[in-house]
Scaffold this motif. Structure first.
Motif, mmCIF file in Angstrom:
data_model
loop_
_atom_site.group_PDB
_atom_site.id
_atom_site.type_symbol
_atom_site.label_atom_id
_atom_site.label_comp_id
_atom_site.label_asym_id
_atom_site.label_seq_id
_atom_site.Cartn_x
_atom_site.Cartn_y
_atom_site.Cartn_z
ATOM 1 N N HIS A 322 55.288 46.339 83.326
ATOM 2 C CA HIS A 322 55.893 46.486 84.643
ATOM 3 C C HIS A 322 54.823 46.842 85.669
ATOM 4 O O HIS A 322 53.734 47.295 85.340
ATOM 5 N N THR A 323 55.159 46.699 86.925
ATOM 6 C CA THR A 323 54.228 47.017 88.004
ATOM 7 C C THR A 323 54.886 47.982 88.976
ATOM 8 O O THR A 323 55.994 47.737 89.442
ATOM 9 N N THR A 324 54.226 49.088 89.255
ATOM 10 C CA THR A 324 54.695 50.035 90.249
ATOM 11 C C THR A 324 53.896 49.825 91.529
ATOM 12 O O THR A 324 52.671 49.891 91.510
ATOM 13 N N LEU A 325 54.586 49.565 92.602
ATOM 14 C CA LEU A 325 53.911 49.329 93.874
ATOM 15 C C LEU A 325 53.568 50.651 94.542
ATOM 16 O O LEU A 325 54.425 51.523 94.698
ATOM 17 N N VAL A 326 52.304 50.790 94.927
ATOM 18 C CA VAL A 326 51.864 51.963 95.677
ATOM 19 C C VAL A 326 52.099 51.695 97.158
ATOM 20 O O VAL A 326 51.787 50.601 97.647
ATOM 21 N N LEU A 393 67.768 51.850 89.761
ATOM 22 C CA LEU A 393 66.843 51.467 90.823
ATOM 23 C C LEU A 393 66.464 50.008 90.760
ATOM 24 O O LEU A 393 65.729 49.524 91.589
ATOM 25 N N GLY A 394 66.921 49.307 89.755
ATOM 26 C CA GLY A 394 66.578 47.891 89.671
ATOM 27 C C GLY A 394 65.134 47.708 89.300
ATOM 28 O O GLY A 394 64.524 48.524 88.644
ATOM 29 N N ASN A 395 64.546 46.558 89.734
ATOM 30 C CA ASN A 395 63.162 46.280 89.359
ATOM 31 C C ASN A 395 62.210 47.101 90.217
ATOM 32 O O ASN A 395 62.573 47.686 91.216
ATOM 33 N N PHE A 396 60.943 47.060 89.835
ATOM 34 C CA PHE A 396 59.955 47.963 90.417
ATOM 35 C C PHE A 396 59.480 47.500 91.776
ATOM 36 O O PHE A 396 58.680 48.155 92.395
ATOM 37 N N GLY A 397 59.913 46.372 92.250
ATOM 38 C CA GLY A 397 59.422 45.899 93.530
ATOM 39 C C GLY A 397 60.270 46.368 94.688
ATOM 40 O O GLY A 397 59.961 46.101 95.841
ATOM 41 N N THR A 398 61.365 47.062 94.433
ATOM 42 C CA THR A 398 62.257 47.471 95.508
ATOM 43 C C THR A 398 61.717 48.701 96.224
ATOM 44 O O THR A 398 60.895 49.447 95.699
ATOM 45 N N GLN A 399 62.254 48.923 97.437
ATOM 46 C CA GLN A 399 61.868 50.107 98.197
ATOM 47 C C GLN A 399 62.313 51.374 97.475
ATOM 48 O O GLN A 399 61.640 52.399 97.514
ATOM 49 N N SER A 400 63.466 51.310 96.800
ATOM 50 C CA SER A 400 63.951 52.470 96.069
ATOM 51 C C SER A 400 62.995 52.853 94.940
ATOM 52 O O SER A 400 62.778 54.038 94.677
ATOM 53 N N ALA A 401 62.449 51.853 94.282
ATOM 54 C CA ALA A 401 61.489 52.130 93.211
ATOM 55 C C ALA A 401 60.233 52.783 93.761
ATOM 56 O O ALA A 401 59.691 53.728 93.173
ATOM 57 N N GLU A 404 61.080 56.311 94.545
ATOM 58 C CA GLU A 404 61.168 57.100 93.319
ATOM 59 C C GLU A 404 59.783 57.443 92.789
ATOM 60 O O GLU A 404 59.527 58.568 92.338
ATOM 61 N N TRP A 405 58.878 56.485 92.875
ATOM 62 C CA TRP A 405 57.508 56.757 92.424
ATOM 63 C C TRP A 405 56.886 57.856 93.271
ATOM 64 O O TRP A 405 56.192 58.742 92.753
ATOM 65 N N MET A 406 57.116 57.817 94.595
ATOM 66 C CA MET A 406 56.539 58.841 95.470
ATOM 67 C C MET A 406 57.069 60.224 95.118
ATOM 68 O O MET A 406 56.355 61.220 95.237
ATOM 69 N N LYS A 407 58.336 60.308 94.694
ATOM 70 C CA LYS A 407 58.883 61.607 94.298
ATOM 71 C C LYS A 407 58.135 62.164 93.090
ATOM 72 O O LYS A 407 57.841 63.361 93.029
ATOM 73 N N ASN A 466 71.772 64.343 94.412
ATOM 74 C CA ASN A 466 72.756 63.509 95.105
ATOM 75 C C ASN A 466 72.311 63.151 96.513
ATOM 76 O O ASN A 466 73.126 62.816 97.364
ATOM 77 N N GLY A 467 70.964 63.240 96.769
ATOM 78 C CA GLY A 467 70.459 62.951 98.098
ATOM 79 C C GLY A 467 70.626 61.502 98.459
ATOM 80 O O GLY A 467 70.876 60.631 97.628
ATOM 81 N N ASP A 468 70.510 61.205 99.755
ATOM 82 C CA ASP A 468 70.647 59.837 100.258
ATOM 83 C C ASP A 468 69.407 59.050 99.901
ATOM 84 O O ASP A 468 68.354 59.179 100.538
ATOM 85 N N GLU A 469 69.522 58.231 98.906
ATOM 86 C CA GLU A 469 68.360 57.483 98.438
ATOM 87 C C GLU A 469 67.901 56.428 99.422
ATOM 88 O O GLU A 469 66.802 55.940 99.360
ATOM 89 N N GLY A 470 68.749 56.016 100.352
ATOM 90 C CA GLY A 470 68.360 54.952 101.271
ATOM 91 C C GLY A 470 67.793 55.461 102.568
ATOM 92 O O GLY A 470 67.474 54.671 103.455
ATOM 93 N N SER A 471 67.719 56.757 102.752
ATOM 94 C CA SER A 471 67.246 57.308 104.019
ATOM 95 C C SER A 471 65.772 57.039 104.213
ATOM 96 O O SER A 471 64.955 57.345 103.343
ATOM 97 N N THR A 472 65.452 56.468 105.369
ATOM 98 C CA THR A 472 64.036 56.225 105.685
ATOM 99 C C THR A 472 63.311 57.516 105.984
ATOM 100 O O THR A 472 62.074 57.591 105.856
#
Length: 946
Positions: A322-326, A393-401, A404-407, A466-472
């Motif tokens: 898999h690939t994690t986007l920085v 979170l689906g695949n690793f290319g999404t913004q959510s991924a 999650e990596w930043m967390k 339970n935080g808002d995962e989509g919040s910019t």
């Protein structure tokens, strides 16, 4: 009279002791290492930090990942196993594609397997441009890589005998956390970490002529070990590229062959890993790291701080595909288009960050003294092992991924920042000097700001499942927190690099003061001798001009630019003295030919210095490449090939003829004559060795007949030792019987010259010939002035110090003309193995010293009596000659001591200069070693001649 001369010998010995004490005191103040704290990190320490526990935020600790069954420490382990393959002296252009460089070179694009994996679609592999901190010797790099700290200059001297590391380090933390280590290759690892490896297969590393023993040993044990499950970290350290560079240079067939061999080895390693990377496989979650410890110049040298030496490379690959986007804010990628139009990228990493990043990947506590930070891109390769799909979170290319990596990353970075701040605080409180209050206040403010932001907002975000995962806003806060930590790290590293070494000014000033006092005493010894043969009045033209020349050269050391061009400065001053001699010869209408020849030799040395500064003089390409561009001849032209092969041998023949003429024309009896004949025999063997190595003489089988390539050099060494023993015994048992200085000097200088010429390579005989001609001209021109100024047949004129200054400048020019420079990458380690294959520290150190200082100090000191006239052989004249020779030796010592005094003043003033460890400190080391060697040889010469 004899009592007076014995006192003079004691004076020479006294100056040796005074200089040694002064240099020792100054060195203890200047080359202090940073304070190595005795503390070690433990898993329980992290409870004192403000960061979250080691489980991943927002994740259930019962998730079924293989790495989660391992015990947790500061951070949760994200890889199970790590394979570290060190390719010593791996340049960045050995790995990165040629499109990243101005033009392709023969050694580029040889490690194709690494490029193929790094640039494949959805690859979990990456190529980094890695930056090392100077000095770039293997010991300092391994110590820096494992401790996460900056190297210290004083450790350079330990590169030939590495002491065990007592400071907390990555290897020690692995053992404390129950990891099993296996090592193979360079035996430096077992010297640094003698009891940490569960299995080790060390091989001797110092025979630079051996390209295969260490590498073959690595290969023998590496492949079987990859199939075993009794280790967690594997280290394999290959040395072939480093040794090939030292002996042949980068642009050579052996280097290319080594790179191709490594490509095959790495391809097989990767195939083994991929074959067992499936679910439940031995290498399901393994990280492979292929890296260099430092770079190397085109000449194969390293040790300094040039771009070629500090820039190396690192390849990292996770067996998880898999690939994690920085996030782009933390992506250091530099991209180019290859010949197929595909975009390819390489990133960058500081070697300082290696220990912290690997510790985080393996889930162990960070070394206590590490000041590096976790590299986001290297950490992201291992982060692909997290099962983010389980959290929707689906695949690793999404913004959510990415979020999650930043967390995950911001939490481990919090632990990292706390650890660095803890170390800086403890270091500043424990060290003798520490950091200033202003510096500590600035660092504390940066950390406090980051910690406050962490406590007020980021920490709550990570704990809120339970935080808002989509919040910019969350992404912006995480990026802001990561940037704050990275800013803190960069400030700490900048502070450490600028003020790491603790200078003891009291010791430095004391050492400098003692050296100044000794300099004054030496001046008094020179200028206040017996009035009939001492140096003339302070107001004499020769003394004033000589003082001016020495002062100008000493003042030039206050500028780093002039230090870099030291050889050219010495050559310019030598040419200036030559013009003065030419003017004098024209006015007196005599010796004009010698004056012109001397200036011609100075010009030849100037060209040789330029060639030496290109760092090509020590390579196998020197004899063919340098004349080609100077003369505009194609390198493969037959005439040039013959000239390159024949010129060194022809020079040896001329040297043999000169020795024959010297013993045939001078009245010579006893052992002096046979010692000189021994030198002629040694020169003959040297010519025979070079002829057998040449392809144009058809003597390829001669080496086998004579017992191998080491037999002739060993014979030359034995002859030289026998000669020196004979000369010493003759001086002891036949003192006063032979007053002919010419043949005694010729015997001693010739006995010392043959090993120097042999160790200097094929350029040695030509340099010796140039040195001989230039020295003869100095002797002849000085003789003219002496005969002109002499007031009687049995009395000498007062010594003109200009000839000694010329002799000293000529010796300095010979140092640079022979391809040396005042840096550790200017040492020719290959010379230490001429005639030997095994490494013996004392023997190899002696050979390296002879090669480095042979022309510039050894032959110069022993050849100085040639400047004393030999016309009269009366007892009175002989006594006057002995007294005046002592004055000349004192003057030669004054010039050397003045140089070192100026160098010490320079490094004291420039101790906070950016180039202090890259330029000023190596210059200091070379000068003080040269002064001690000069004083020692002056004592021996005084015992021999006086």
């Amino acid at each position: 009279m004899e009592t007076y001369l014995n006192n003079k010998k004691l004076i020479a010995l006294g100056f040796l002791l005074i200089h040694s004490i002064a240099i020792l005191i100054f060195t203890r103040g200047f080359l202090l290492t940073r304070t190595e704290l005795p503390f070690h990190s433990t898993c329980s320490d992290v409870s004192l930090s403000p960061c979250l526990a080691s489980q991943h935020p927002n994740h259930d600790s019962s998730s079924g990942q293989s790495n989660q069954t391992q015990p947790k420490c500061w951070t949760k382990p994200v890889v199970d196993r790590v394979i570290i393959i060190v390719l010593d002296a791996l340049r960045i252009d050995f790995v990165a594609p040629s499109v990243f460089f101005p033009e392709p070179k023969p050694w580029m694009d040889k490690l194709t397997i690494l490029q193929k994996l790094a640039f494949a679609n959805r690859s979990s592999a990456k190529i980094f441009k890695a930056f090392a901190d100077p000095p770039t010797t293997s010991l300092q790099r391994l110590k820096g890589l494992t401790t996460g700290g900056l190297p210290t200059f004083i450790d350079v001297g330990n590169s030939f005998g590495a002491p065990a590391i007592v400071e907390d380090n990555f290897i020690n933390q692995l053992v404390l956390n129950g990891k099993r280590l296996v090592m193979m290759g360079d035996d430096t690892w077992t010297q640094l970490f003698p009891n940490q490896f569960q299995k080790s297969y060390p091989f001797p590393s110092f025979n630079v002529k051996d390209l295969d023993t260490v590498d073959n040993g690595c290969i023998e044990h590496l492949f079987p070990t990859l199939y075993e499950d009794d280790w967690d970290v594997l280290i394999a350290h290959f040395l072939g590229v480093d040794h090939a560079g030292h002996i042949y240079g980068v642009d050579s067939s052996p280097m290319i062959n080594k790179l191709e061999q490594y490509n095959s080895v790495l391809e097989k390693v990767i195939n083994i890993l991929e074959s067992q990377a499936g679910p439940g496989g031995l290498h399901e979650n393994t990280m492979l790291i292929v890296m260099g410890d430092h770079g190397q110049t085109l000449n194969g040298d390293h040790g300094g701080g040039t771009a070629e030496e500090v820039e190396t490379t690192m390849f990292a690959m996770s067996t998880k595909k898999h690939t994690t986007l920085v996030p782009p804010e933390f992506d250091t990628s530099s991209c180019k288009q290859n010949t197929d139009g595909k975009q390819i990228c390489i990133s960058s990493i500081e070697q300082l960050d290696f220990a912290a990043t690997l510790s985080a990947l393996l889930g162990i506590s960070f070394p206590f003294g590490s000041i590096g930070h976790i590299n986001p891109e290297l950490y992201a390769l291992g982060s692909s092992s997290w099962n983010l799909d389980d959290s929707g979170l689906g695949n690793f290319g999404t913004q959510s991924a990415a979020k999650e990596w930043m967390k995950h990353f911001v939490n481990v970075l919090c632990v990292n920042a706390w650890q660095v701040k803890r170390y800086i605080d403890v270091y500043s409180n424990s060290s003798v000097v520490g950091f200033s209050s202003d510096d500590m206040s600035r660092i504390s403010d940066l950390y406090s700001a980051a910690e406050q932001n962490w406590s007020n907002s980021v920490k709550h975000i990570l704990m809120d499942k339970n935080g808002d995962e989509g919040s910019t806003d969350i992404s912006a806060l995480l990026k802001e927190q990561i940037a704050a930590y990275l800013n803190f790290f960069s400030s700490v590293v900048e502070l450490a690099r600028s003020k790491w070494t603790e200078f003891n000014l009291n010791l430095m000033i004391t050492g400098f003061g003692i050296l100044v006092i000794s300099l004054i005493l030496q001046f008094l010894a020179v200028f206040h001798g017996d009035k009939s043969y001492a140096v003339g009045s302070w107001l004499s033209t020769g003394a004033a001009f000589s003082l001016f020349i020495v002062t100008i050269r000493a003042c030039s050391f206050l500028s780093n630019s002039y230090i870099l061009e030291e050889g050219k400065v010495a050559n310019f001053l030598l040419a200036t003295t030559g013009l003065i001699k030419l003017r004098y010869s024209i006015m007196r209408k005599t010796m004009r030919k010698e004056a012109f020849i001397f200036l011609a030799m100075v010009s030849v040395l100037r060209v040789s210095i330029d060639i030496g500064l290109t760092k090509q003089a020590a390579t196998s390409q020197f004899m063919s490449s340098s004349p080609s561009w100077m003369l505009g001849i194609a390198p493969d032209h037959p005439a040039l090939t013959y000239a390159v092969e024949i010129a060194p041998i022809l020079s040896v023949v001329i040297l043999i003829c000169v020795l024959y003429i010297a013993i045939s024309k001078a009245p010579c009896e006893g052992l002096w004559k046979y010692v000189t004949i021994g030198s002629m025999v040694s020169y003959f063997f040297i010519a025979l060795l070079w002829a057998s190595e040449s392809k144009i003489f058809g003597l390829d089988g001669l080496l086998q007949v004579t017992g191998g390539r080491n037999r002739i050099p060993q014979t030359v060494y034995v002859i030289g030792l026998v000669q020196l023993c004979l000369l010493a015994s003759t001086r002891m048992f036949c003192a006063g019987k032979d007053k002919n200085w010419a043949i005694r000097t010729v015997a001693l200088v010739s006995a010392c010259s043959s090993p120097v010429v042999l160790l200097s390579g094929k350029q040695g005989s030509m340099l010796a010939l140039a040195y001989l001609v230039a020295g003869y001209c100095i002797m002849r021109l000085e003789g003219v002035e002496r005969r002109t100024k002499s007031d009687g047949q049995s009395k000498f004129s007062k010594l003109n110090p200009l000839c000694v200054v010329q002799w000293s400048l000529l010796s300095i020019c010979m140092f640079f003309a022979s391809g040396h420079w005042c840096a550790f990458d200017g040492l020719r380690y290959g010379a230490a193995f001429v005639g030997f294959d095994e490494f013996v520290l004392v023997r190899q150190a002696i050979l390296l010293t002879i090669e480095t200082f042979g022309f510039s100090i050894i032959l110069s000191v022993f050849g100085l009596p040639l400047l004393v006239p030999i016309h009269s052989q009366t007892p009175q004249a002989h006594g006057e000659k002995r007294h005046q020779l002592f004055q000349m030796y004192m003057l030669f010592g004054v010039i050397s001591a003045t140089t070192v005094t100026a160098t010490i003043l320079c490094v004291t003033i420039q101790r906070r200069h950016l180039m202090v460890w890259g330029l000023f400190a190596p210059k200091f080391v070379f000068d003080v070693v040269g002064l001690i060697l000069t004083d020692l040889l002056i004592c021996l010469a005084s015992a021999y001649y006086l």
